[in-house]
Design a protein around this motif. Structure first.
Motif, PDB file in Angstrom:
ATOM      1  N   ARG A 290       0.754  -1.264  -0.310  1.00  7.57           N
ATOM      2  CA  ARG A 290      -0.198  -0.123  -0.108  1.00  7.57           C
ATOM      3  C   ARG A 290       0.874   1.155  -0.201  1.00  7.57           C
ATOM      4  N   ASN A 291       1.819   1.229   1.044  1.00  8.95           N
ATOM      5  CA  ASN A 291       2.778   2.380   0.591  1.00  8.95           C
ATOM      6  C   ASN A 291       3.550   3.144  -0.729  1.00  8.95           C
ATOM      7  N   ILE A 292       3.240   1.927  -1.138  1.00  8.69           N
ATOM      8  CA  ILE A 292       4.382   1.510  -2.954  1.00  8.69           C
ATOM      9  C   ILE A 292       2.947   2.295  -3.669  1.00  8.69           C
ATOM     10  N   ARG A 293       1.785   1.870  -4.158  1.00  6.20           N
ATOM     11  CA  ARG A 293       0.670   2.181  -4.301  1.00  6.20           C
ATOM     12  C   ARG A 293       0.279   4.277  -4.326  1.00  6.20           C
ATOM     13  N   ARG A 294       0.733   4.492  -2.638  1.00  5.58           N
ATOM     14  CA  ARG A 294       0.895   5.149  -2.351  1.00  5.58           C
ATOM     15  C   ARG A 294       1.773   6.874  -2.735  1.00  5.58           C
ATOM     16  N   ASP A 295       3.033   6.128  -3.099  1.00  2.00           N
ATOM     17  CA  ASP A 295       4.154   6.583  -3.319  1.00  2.00           C
ATOM     18  C   ASP A 295       3.962   7.024  -4.893  1.00  2.00           C
ATOM     19  N   GLY A 296       2.729   6.004  -5.576  1.00  5.04           N
ATOM     20  CA  GLY A 296       2.907   5.934  -6.938  1.00  5.04           C
ATOM     21  C   GLY A 296       1.567   7.526  -7.333  1.00  5.04           C
ATOM     22  N   ASN A 297       1.166   6.942  -5.980  1.00  2.00           N
ATOM     23  CA  ASN A 297      -0.176   8.121  -6.990  1.00  2.00           C
ATOM     24  C   ASN A 297      -0.119   9.500  -6.632  1.00  2.00           C
ATOM     25  N   ASP A 298       1.397   9.946  -5.655  1.00  2.00           N
ATOM     26  CA  ASP A 298       2.092  10.645  -5.608  1.00  2.00           C
ATOM     27  C   ASP A 298       2.525  11.017  -6.070  1.00  2.00           C
ATOM     28  N   ALA A 299       3.721  10.624  -7.230  1.00  2.00           N
ATOM     29  CA  ALA A 299       3.599  10.540  -8.050  1.00  2.00           C
ATOM     30  C   ALA A 299       3.262  10.799  -9.669  1.00  2.00           C
ATOM     31  N   PHE A 300       1.925  10.148  -9.663  1.00  2.00           N
ATOM     32  CA  PHE A 300       1.160  10.387 -10.793  1.00  2.00           C
ATOM     33  C   PHE A 300       0.437  11.824 -10.487  1.00  2.00           C
ATOM     34  N   LYS A 301       0.031  11.980  -8.843  1.00  2.00           N
ATOM     35  CA  LYS A 301      -0.349  13.692  -8.972  1.00  2.00           C
ATOM     36  C   LYS A 301       0.634  14.783  -9.393  1.00  2.00           C
ATOM     37  N   LYS A 302       2.376  14.421  -9.280  1.00  2.00           N
ATOM     38  CA  LYS A 302       3.697  15.833  -9.591  1.00  2.00           C
ATOM     39  C   LYS A 302       3.449  15.932 -11.108  1.00  2.00           C
ATOM     40  N   LEU A 303       2.259  14.746 -11.978  1.00  2.00           N
ATOM     41  CA  LEU A 303       2.581  15.026 -13.413  1.00  2.00           C
ATOM     42  C   LEU A 303       1.169  15.987 -13.879  1.00  2.00           C
ATOM     43  N   LYS A 304       0.649  15.936 -12.845  1.00  2.00           N
ATOM     44  CA  LYS A 304      -0.272  17.326 -13.410  1.00  2.00           C
ATOM     45  C   LYS A 304      -0.205  18.115 -14.377  1.00  2.00           C
TER      46      LYS A 304
ATOM     47  N   ILE B  16      -3.142  10.057 -16.084  1.00  2.00           N
ATOM     48  CA  ILE B  16      -3.111  10.070 -15.239  1.00  2.00           C
ATOM     49  C   ILE B  16      -4.411   8.838 -14.248  1.00  2.00           C
ATOM     50  N   LYS B  17      -5.458   9.084 -14.362  1.00  2.00           N
ATOM     51  CA  LYS B  17      -6.751   8.699 -13.602  1.00  2.00           C
ATOM     52  C   LYS B  17      -6.250   7.459 -13.751  1.00  2.00           C
ATOM     53  N   ASP B  18      -6.226   7.201 -15.392  1.00  2.00           N
ATOM     54  CA  ASP B  18      -5.925   5.591 -16.330  1.00  2.00           C
ATOM     55  C   ASP B  18      -5.329   5.053 -15.114  1.00  2.00           C
ATOM     56  N   MET B  19      -4.207   6.119 -14.798  1.00  2.00           N
ATOM     57  CA  MET B  19      -2.884   5.203 -14.487  1.00  2.00           C
ATOM     58  C   MET B  19      -2.525   5.050 -12.765  1.00  2.00           C
ATOM     59  N   GLU B  20      -3.624   5.252 -12.139  1.00  2.00           N
ATOM     60  CA  GLU B  20      -3.737   5.275 -11.311  1.00  2.00           C
ATOM     61  C   GLU B  20      -4.866   3.867 -10.620  1.00  2.00           C
ATOM     62  N   ASP B  21      -5.804   3.703 -11.538  1.00  2.00           N
ATOM     63  CA  ASP B  21      -6.213   2.819 -11.688  1.00  2.00           C
ATOM     64  C   ASP B  21      -5.641   2.213 -11.572  1.00  2.00           C
ATOM     65  N   ASP B  22      -4.709   1.864 -12.551  1.00  2.00           N
ATOM     66  CA  ASP B  22      -3.975   0.191 -13.251  1.00  2.00           C
ATOM     67  C   ASP B  22      -3.430   0.389 -11.980  1.00  2.00           C
ATOM     68  N   LEU B  23      -2.683   1.058 -11.254  1.00  2.00           N
ATOM     69  CA  LEU B  23      -1.823   1.074 -10.085  1.00  2.00           C
ATOM     70  C   LEU B  23      -2.657   0.494  -8.603  1.00  2.00           C
ATOM     71  N   GLN B  24      -4.018   0.795  -8.649  1.00  2.45           N
ATOM     72  CA  GLN B  24      -5.286   0.450  -7.418  1.00  2.45           C
ATOM     73  C   GLN B  24      -5.125  -1.215  -7.827  1.00  2.45           C
TER      74      GLN B  24
END
Length: 183
Positions: free
Chosen positions: A128-142, A151-159
């Protein structure tokens, strides 16, 4: 698959591999040489795994025999096993060491299952920490050239990836718990 997602999948695979190696060190009824993996002995000043200074064999289902390649290592290995958290007293006959695993009591089996579940929970937290790190990194791409939909697709794939690995952790914990509880 997106290369950004691949790094997180690699990290999750490493977490699973770590869980598998930790579960292998938990003994269930029969002798398993993997219980010695974390025990280090002092070999000419450097900590060395027992498997690298001795021949480890399983002559009987509930016995591990350790034959050091140098006689001087017998006492060192014996001391390392006694100070470890194995909970088994080594029998030394001068040239080799025998570890006899007693039959596990119901109470001890339940303790081991709790330990297995604790390790499984730690692996889930890591995933879950890895997921959180990924989501944070994706949000920085905004603000960059990546669209919000991507970004939403990448977050869904990560989930989805996270869910898959959490299920694998649950399955590994269930298998090990059943193995520990069988007499």
């Amino acid at each position: 698959m997106n290369e950004k997602l691949q790094t997180y999948e690699e990290k999750m695979k490493k977490t699973m591999a770590n869980l598998d190696s930790e579960l292998a060190t938990i003994r269930a009824g029969r002798a398993n040489p993997n219980v010695l993996n974390k025990i280090m002995v002092d070999y000419y000043g450097s900590p060395t795994p027992i498997q690298q200074v001795a021949n480890v064999s399983v002559p009987e289902p509930r016995m591990i025999q350790i034959q050091p390649w140098e006689k001087s290592m017998v006492k060192v290995i014996e001391k390392a096993i006694q100070t470890s958290d194995l909970g088994i007293n080594p029998a030394n006959d001068g040239s080799s060491i025998r570890l006899v695993f007693p039959e596990l009591t119901e109470e001890r089996r339940k303790e081991l299952v709790k330990d297995v579940k604790k390790k499984g929970e730690a692996a889930k937290v890591a995933i879950r920490n890895i997921r959180r790190d990924g989501n944070d990194a994706f949000k920085k791409l905004k603000g960059s050239d990546v669209s919000e939909d991507e970004i939403k697709d990448m977050e869904d794939d990560l989930q989805n990836m996270t869910d898959k690995f959490v299920k694998e952790v649950d399955k590994a914990v269930d298998v090990k718990s059943k193995e520990v509880m069988t007499v």
